[in-house]
Scaffold this motif. Sequence first.
Motif, PDB file in Angstrom:
ATOM      1  N   ARG A   1      24.798  15.865  51.506  1.00 57.19           N
ATOM      2  CA  ARG A   1      24.440  14.597  52.074  1.00 57.19           C
ATOM      3  C   ARG A   1      25.345  13.436  52.131  1.00 57.19           C
ATOM      4  O   ARG A   1      25.068  12.735  53.072  1.00 57.19           O
ATOM      5  CB  ARG A   1      22.783  14.145  50.980  1.00 57.19           C
ATOM      6  CG  ARG A   1      21.940  15.868  51.339  1.00 57.19           C
ATOM      7  CD  ARG A   1      20.325  15.177  50.828  1.00 57.19           C
ATOM      8  NE  ARG A   1      21.484  15.150  49.451  1.00 57.19           N
ATOM      9  CZ  ARG A   1      20.535  14.128  48.701  1.00 57.19           C
ATOM     10  NH1 ARG A   1      20.500  13.059  49.396  1.00 57.19           N
ATOM     11  NH2 ARG A   1      20.909  13.398  47.311  1.00 57.19           N
ATOM     12  N   TYR A   2      26.169  13.632  51.215  1.00 58.29           N
ATOM     13  CA  TYR A   2      27.618  12.450  51.181  1.00 58.29           C
ATOM     14  C   TYR A   2      28.339  12.868  52.523  1.00 58.29           C
ATOM     15  O   TYR A   2      28.906  14.028  51.778  1.00 58.29           O
ATOM     16  CB  TYR A   2      27.649  11.767  50.187  1.00 58.29           C
ATOM     17  CG  TYR A   2      26.349  11.225  48.852  1.00 58.29           C
ATOM     18  CD1 TYR A   2      26.062  10.471  49.110  1.00 58.29           C
ATOM     19  CD2 TYR A   2      25.642  12.306  48.536  1.00 58.29           C
ATOM     20  CE1 TYR A   2      25.216   9.374  48.489  1.00 58.29           C
ATOM     21  CE2 TYR A   2      24.901  12.398  47.305  1.00 58.29           C
ATOM     22  CZ  TYR A   2      24.426  10.944  47.074  1.00 58.29           C
ATOM     23  OH  TYR A   2      23.480  10.511  46.816  1.00 58.29           O
TER      24      TYR A   2
ATOM     25  N   ALA B   1      28.374  21.511  56.557  1.00 59.46           N
ATOM     26  CA  ALA B   1      28.338  20.133  56.598  1.00 59.46           C
ATOM     27  C   ALA B   1      29.806  19.627  56.800  1.00 59.46           C
ATOM     28  O   ALA B   1      29.549  18.361  56.868  1.00 59.46           O
ATOM     29  CB  ALA B   1      27.823  20.048  54.897  1.00 59.46           C
TER      30      ALA B   1
ATOM     31  N   HIS C   1      26.745  26.244  52.634  1.00 63.10           N
ATOM     32  CA  HIS C   1      26.875  24.708  52.470  1.00 63.10           C
ATOM     33  C   HIS C   1      27.962  24.423  53.246  1.00 63.10           C
ATOM     34  O   HIS C   1      28.455  22.788  53.921  1.00 63.10           O
ATOM     35  CB  HIS C   1      25.939  24.023  51.284  1.00 63.10           C
ATOM     36  CG  HIS C   1      25.152  24.278  50.744  1.00 63.10           C
ATOM     37  ND1 HIS C   1      23.811  24.081  51.863  1.00 63.10           N
ATOM     38  CD2 HIS C   1      24.098  25.718  51.079  1.00 63.10           C
ATOM     39  CE1 HIS C   1      22.403  24.748  51.092  1.00 63.10           C
ATOM     40  NE2 HIS C   1      22.247  24.967  50.065  1.00 63.10           N
TER      41      HIS C   1
ATOM     42  N   GLU D   1      23.397  21.226  46.656  1.00 62.00           N
ATOM     43  CA  GLU D   1      22.735  20.511  48.348  1.00 62.00           C
ATOM     44  C   GLU D   1      22.528  18.539  48.042  1.00 62.00           C
ATOM     45  O   GLU D   1      22.431  17.967  49.173  1.00 62.00           O
ATOM     46  CB  GLU D   1      21.312  20.788  47.877  1.00 62.00           C
ATOM     47  CG  GLU D   1      20.893  22.807  48.421  1.00 62.00           C
ATOM     48  CD  GLU D   1      19.975  23.126  48.052  1.00 62.00           C
ATOM     49  OE1 GLU D   1      19.475  24.426  48.115  1.00 62.00           O
ATOM     50  OE2 GLU D   1      19.388  22.493  46.922  1.00 62.00           O
ATOM     51  N   ASP D   2      22.507  18.527  46.599  1.00 60.89           N
ATOM     52  CA  ASP D   2      22.911  16.411  46.730  1.00 60.89           C
ATOM     53  C   ASP D   2      24.164  16.330  47.389  1.00 60.89           C
ATOM     54  O   ASP D   2      24.052  14.723  47.817  1.00 60.89           O
ATOM     55  CB  ASP D   2      22.593  16.437  45.013  1.00 60.89           C
ATOM     56  CG  ASP D   2      21.181  16.632  44.396  1.00 60.89           C
ATOM     57  OD1 ASP D   2      20.058  17.574  44.800  1.00 60.89           O
ATOM     58  OD2 ASP D   2      21.533  16.873  43.061  1.00 60.89           O
ATOM     59  N   THR D   3      25.502  17.120  47.262  1.00 60.82           N
ATOM     60  CA  THR D   3      26.223  16.586  47.577  1.00 60.82           C
ATOM     61  C   THR D   3      26.761  16.454  48.871  1.00 60.82           C
ATOM     62  O   THR D   3      27.580  15.375  49.054  1.00 60.82           O
ATOM     63  CB  THR D   3      27.670  17.423  46.774  1.00 60.82           C
ATOM     64  OG1 THR D   3      27.262  17.343  44.818  1.00 60.82           O
ATOM     65  CG2 THR D   3      28.686  16.926  46.252  1.00 60.82           C
TER      66      THR D   3
END
Length: 287
Positions: free
Chosen positions: A90-91, A133, A129, A86-88
């Motif tokens: 976003r980039y 994304a 995810h 989830e953190d990754t």
Amino acid sequence: MQEPIKLVECPRDAMQGIHDFIPTQLKAEYLNLLLQVGFNTLDFGSFVSPKAIPQLKDTAEVLSMLDLSQTSTKLLAIVANLRGVEDTVRYPEISYLGFPFSISETFQQRNTNSSISQSMDTVEQMLTHCDKAGKTAVVYLSMGFGNPYGDEWSTEIVQHWASALVEKGVKILALSDTTGVSTPEKISTLLPALINRFPQAEVGLHLHSTPEKRLEKIKAAFESGCQRFDSALKGYGGCPMAADDLTGNMATEDVLQYLKAQNIETGLNMDKFHEAMQFSSRVFTGA
């Protein structure tokens, strides 16, 4: 016409086990040099617990300092759980999420604090995810050539888990030797078997090795049809979760030397490569 070989440079793997913290600015300078070399992919950092891998706690900050305007190289970051995924995602700068899926139960617990079955669930969620994304998952079949813990290993076990992952939708598998136990014989047996069985997936190699055994493994890899190969400048690195002694990466310069001898074009900027080789001694002082 044969597809060009995909060379994956792994400074993340080279740095992660080093005890003394490498300054963020120095990491970014090194990565910016590597981005100019022209590798297919740069395994540049990881979004994992800073307690587990303190060396890479500054990955987000390093990412903000990278110049991606003059490079075709894609960025890959390692994750170990859903929070990391989830953190990754976003980039937008990151194209690939790498997940270490161990076929050794002991190592999966040591490396990601989860079981193999829990990790399969994580892979499923990661794929969802990634699809949302617009990113691609790279799953490492770690301990793919055996393990030091006495867990059962066979080519059938490797193929079983590879099949399970491909069925879930994994498009890139990296057959991984974390502790340096691969041999030319195992490489030339396993790699073609996976390539032939899963034509819908890209199968690469992520090998670790002692220096004296690197060239025979590189030779076996490319003679077995390897089209995606992970390495790190000067063979730095190793997995701090795997064993007490770090077994280094395959050295990129050895890979390039082999490919040159076979008249295989890499398309790399060798001036920038030599510059990065020189700069690396500043990054890995005392490594």
